[in-house]
Design a protein around this motif. Structure first.
Motif: not given
Lengths: 336, 263
Positions: B74, B78, B94-95, B97-99, B101-102, B104, B147, B150, B154
């Motif tokens: 990731x 992407x 939030x969307x 921030x989720x990107x 994830x890899x 964290x 998106x 996002x 990432x």
């Protein structure tokens, strides 16, 4: 974000208040001072303190446990399946657990711990049966997931029918489980709570640890995988946690449907989709809902005491219709 | 650089991709074009290992992609699906921030550097100041840009997009593709995107892979590869391709075959 945190704090405060009300209200109203005395300096001779510690507290703890577990499980299932109607009750999990507990008791004389494991096996089997039936019914060509819910309903009917048939087959032994099968939060099940509570703790701990990848999975499996989530692993672990959590809740007081389906919908407008907030919010709100329902079931229809599960099923039926209208029927706000 | 060698894939018993090989150069925008059902989207999904691959391999800088863990992958690759969906109540902030994830840890969250990256991503797509808005309450064009933000958040070097301008009107199609082009030109990303519109391909892509019935018919730089002959071979369509103000334009001829299809 700030008001979302405020919701969590408010829910925690409300839970404490509801817990105290649950301990206080009843056939006799017990003042706060007596409740505190029961905890801090228990007097065995005091009838009111005995009522608090041996009747109302176990009952409240059971309500708290099953409310938190069912609501968290419902939230996870709705996110994983991306289906607003998913819950332990609608996907055959609760019915499977109930049928296996009844089968274990009636056929093999299972003790409490064995009933806990039977509930877990039944939860897994009920869910797999619903999933398999939905796949036969064309789940992959059904983006709105109705086939999964209909299959879950069918499997639940079959399993509950089987459980009832087993109960009716032996009148001498059915008394213990006849009330339990319709979802009964009662202090007589305190032993069940003490034998399986750790399963719920493990389940909630695992779900909280998976909260962020679970949030990502609400965007879809491909989007989550693209962001780095090991989708298969997270799905398996979270489903296992849901089976363990809801199975143990069913093992204590029978299947209770409303909480897992509706609480996630009640909570989401306040805390959003982030499961790091959503799961604790669901656990707190589910516990509050069950404590309130238990009080109403116990007091509203005096001299009769209603099963909490029956009351919640009535409310759940209404909520089911509202969710179907919102998400599935033309003209519904979120119907697509 | 990302490379597919002899990639084959099937949905159940139906093969959809046959021995496809392609090499995507770094920092370029490559368009996958072809008629409906020719395997463009499946090709992207096969690269991501989202569909059962029956043969061949994908390598990332020479390393087999299957040997790279999801989180590590990731950070380098992407993917934006065709129909990106967002659940109700999820905000743009939030969307994005989720990107991350890899990057964290299990219980950790974004660092200061991550937060700066998120702000920058929202700025690049022109959605700064809307982080608190629900994604599902944004307009179609804004949602698509959300998106893309996002994807930027990432922070992967290679981006796969499956029809990023689907369902958008012409203005948003060109605006979105300009943004996608900027990802390669200004941010050094390698972008591989499925496109239906040959004129968008001619206007924005550096390279093109033209597919038909699960196979590659032609591949290479856009100006040399998209010709009346290749368009005819891929789409069964006679078309004129001409240059106007330095830009290539593809104009299908309304011959008898087109009219029959339209009827």
């Amino acid at each position: 974000m700030r008001h979302r945190g405020a919701f969590l704090i408010s829910a925690a405060v409300l839970l404490v208040v509801t817990l105290f009300l649950n301990l206080s209200l009843g056939a006799i109203v017990i003042p706060t001072s007596t409740i505190l005395s029961a905890f801090l300096s228990f007097d065995r001779q005091d009838y009111a303190q005995n009522v608090v510690l041996y009747q109302r507290l176990p009952r409240a703890l059971i309500a708290l446990y099953v409310g938190a577990l069912f609501a968290s499980s419902g939230s996870v299932l709705q996110g994983l399946t991306r289906n607003p109607l998913a819950s332990p009750a609608t996907l055959g999990i609760s019915a499977g657990a109930a049928a296996f507990v009844v089968g274990g008791v009636m056929l093999f004389d299972f003790g409490l711990e064995a009933q806990g494991f039977a509930a877990l096996a039944g939860a897994i089997l009920g869910f797999l049966a619903s999933l398999t039936m939905a796949r036969f019914a064309g789940l992959s060509r059904d983006p709105r997931g109705l086939s999964l819910i209909l299959s879950g309903a069918l499997v639940s009917m079959l399993l509950i029918g089987l459980a009832n048939a087993l109960l009716l087959s032996d009148p001498s032994r059915r008394a213990d489980l006849l009330s339990w099968i319709s979802g009964n939060i009662n202090h007589v099940y305190a032993d069940r709570l003490f034998s399986v509570w750790w399963l719920g703790a493990v389940s909630l701990g695992l779900l909280f640890a998976l909260a962020r990848p679970l949030t990502l999975m609400s965007l879809g499996r491909e989007q989550a995988a693209s962001a780095g989530v090991n989708v298969d692993l997270v799905t398996r672990l979270s489903l296992a946690a849901v089976m363990v959590g809801s199975g143990s809740a069913v093992a204590i007081c029978g299947p209770i449907g409303f909480v897992g389906l509706v609480v996630p919908h009640l909570v989401r407008p306040f805390v959003g989709q982030d499961q790091r907030l959503g799961l604790p919010a669901c656990a707190l709100t589910g516990a509050i809902a069950c404590l309130l329902a238990d009080m109403v079931a116990r007091e509203a229809f005096q001299p009769f005491v209603l099963n909490t599960g029956v009351l919640l099923d009535l409310l759940g039926g209404l909520a089911f219709l509202l969710i179907v209208k919102r998400f599935y029927l033309a003209g519904g706000e979120a119907a697509r | 650089m990302i490379e597919a060698r002899g990639l084959s894939a099937a949905y159940g018993d139906t093969p959809v991709l046959f021995d496809v090989s392609a090499r995507f150069s770094a920092g370029r925008l490559t368009a996958l074009v072809g008629p409906n059902g020719c395997g463009k989207s499946t090709f992207l999904k096969a690269i991501m290992n989202f569909v059962p691959v029956s043969g061949g391999a994908v390598t990332l800088d020479g390393e087999p992609i299957l040997k790279i863990g999801r989180r590590k992958l990731a950070r380098r690759l992407a993917y934006l699906p065709q129909e990106s969906q967002c659940p109700d109540y999820m905000t743009l902030g939030e969307l994005v921030e989720l990107a991350g994830y890899s990057r964290y840890s299990l219980f950790g969250g974004p660092t200061e550097g991550d937060r700066e990256l998120f702000q920058k991503a929202l700025g690049v797509v022109g959605l700064e100041g809307l982080a608190h808005r629900q994604v599902n309450r944004l307009s179609g064009g804004q949602r698509q840009r959300a998106f893309i933000a996002m994807i930027l958040a990432q922070d992967a070097g290679i981006v796969l997009m499956d029809e990023p301008v689907n369902h958008l009107d012409m203005t948003y199609q060109y605006a979105t593709m300009s943004l996608v082009k900027d990802l390669t030109r200004d941010h050094g990303k390698t972008v591989i995107t499925v496109l239906h519109d040959l004129n968008l391909t001619l206007a924005f892509a550096d390279d093109v892979v033209m597919m038909r019935e699960g196979r590659i018919v032609a591949a290479g730089p856009v100006r040399e590869t998209v010709t009346p002959e290749t368009v005819g071979a891929v789409f069964d369509l006679d078309a004129d391709i001409f240059e106007r103000d330095g830009r290539l334009v593809c104009l299908p001829r309304m011959d008898a075959r087109c009219r029959t299809l339209a009827a």
